[in-house]
Design an enzyme around this catalytic site. Structure first.
Site, mmCIF file in Angstrom:
data_model
loop_
_atom_site.group_PDB
_atom_site.id
_atom_site.type_symbol
_atom_site.label_atom_id
_atom_site.label_comp_id
_atom_site.label_asym_id
_atom_site.label_seq_id
_atom_site.Cartn_x
_atom_site.Cartn_y
_atom_site.Cartn_z
ATOM 1 N N SER A 143 106.216 -11.695 62.856
ATOM 2 C CA SER A 143 107.225 -11.702 61.791
ATOM 3 C C SER A 143 108.140 -10.507 61.983
ATOM 4 C CB SER A 143 106.559 -11.615 60.414
ATOM 5 O OG SER A 143 107.504 -11.272 59.408
ATOM 6 N N TYR A 156 100.717 -7.648 54.409
ATOM 7 C CA TYR A 156 101.286 -8.706 55.256
ATOM 8 C C TYR A 156 101.967 -8.108 56.479
ATOM 9 C CZ TYR A 156 104.177 -12.546 56.907
ATOM 10 O OH TYR A 156 104.775 -13.489 57.706
#
Length: 267
Positions: A143, A156
């Site tokens: 990501s 995350y």
């Protein structure tokens, strides 16, 4: 004499929606048989029927919850048992967010099980089988938040930093084996990922949001171009090269026999 046509076979995790579904559709369209992994058997079966009929490929469904050890081991066993699986798309993952002082540790643990442990276990199973076969492709999805620091994103973001580092180590170990390992780094993608994480796509400027279709096309094109790092919206790959060069300079200075001059009294 009848000739048996052996098609490539891809296993896709998180295949029932979003990026995983788009990967599955593209691969079916280009003649790959599929093994589709997600939690809901009904959604997987609907996709198997759709892709099988539209593209004349074999589609196997493997319902499994990668948030459980049993689910992960079922998929790892499937990868280890079948040399015909020559592509793994490690797509399954999600975001559980919260400020560090307010973390829900059960939610954090569940997310790390999928984003970190499941990806590692499946990468290991696929890598072993593919190295033995002398061929194969693994795509691990990180990501863009791996490069950013934002309040509420420590868990995350760190999980995707793990994917970044783990995959780059895999790439070194894959050299000379016939196995390709791609690190895919998406930005904001127009899927239900954000709604599940408690966010809304409408909160992002439209110019920052990419379609899942474009993301997957870029990833598969990068494979054709032998690009091991795919950051689809990065205008210049030299920016990634500069990042790696800066990283190497830091690495060269982190282990020496004396502290840096700035830490001595008087500067």
């Amino acid at each position: 004499m009848t000739m048996t046509i052996i098609r490539p076979r891809a296993l896709v995790t998180g295949a029932s929606a979003g990026i995983g579904r788009v990967y599955a559709e593209h691969l079916a369209r280009t003649g790959h048989d599929l093994v589709l992994v997600a939690r809901r058997a009904d959604r997987l079966q609907a996709l198997a029927d759709e892709f099988g009929q539209a593209h004349r490929v074999e589609v196997e469904i493997l319902p499994a919850d990668l948030g459980t050890r049993e689910g992960v081991e079922a998929v790892a066993s499937r990868l280890a048992a079948d040399p015909a699986v020559d592509m793994l798309i490690n797509n399954a993952g999600y975001a559980a967010r919260g400020r560090v002082a307010e973390l829900d540790f059960e939610a954090l643990e569940a997310m790390l099980q999928v984003n970190v442990l499941a990806l590692s276990r499946l990468s290991s199973a696929a890598m072993a089988q593919m190295i033995a076969a002398g061929r194969g492709t693994i795509i691990n999805i990180a990501s863009g938040t791996a490069f950013m620091q934002m309040p509420g994103n420590a868990g995350y973001g760190a999980s995707k930093n793990y994917v970044l580092a783990f995959t780059r180590h895999m790439q070194l170990e894959a050299e000379g084996t016939g196995v390709r390992v791609q690190l895919l780094v998406p930005g904001v993608i127009a899927t239900d990922f954000h709604a599940v994480a408690g966010n809304d796509l409408a909160n992002f400027p439209p110019e920052r949001v990419m379609s899942a279709e474009d993301l997957v096309v870029a990833s598969l094109r990068a494979l054709e171009m032998d690009e091991t790092i795919c950051i689809p919206s990065l205008p210049e790959i030299r920016d990634w090269d500069a990042y790696v060069e800066a990283e190497a300079r830091v690495a060269a200075g982190v282990s020496r026999d004396r502290v840096a001059p700035r830490y001595h009294n008087g500067g």
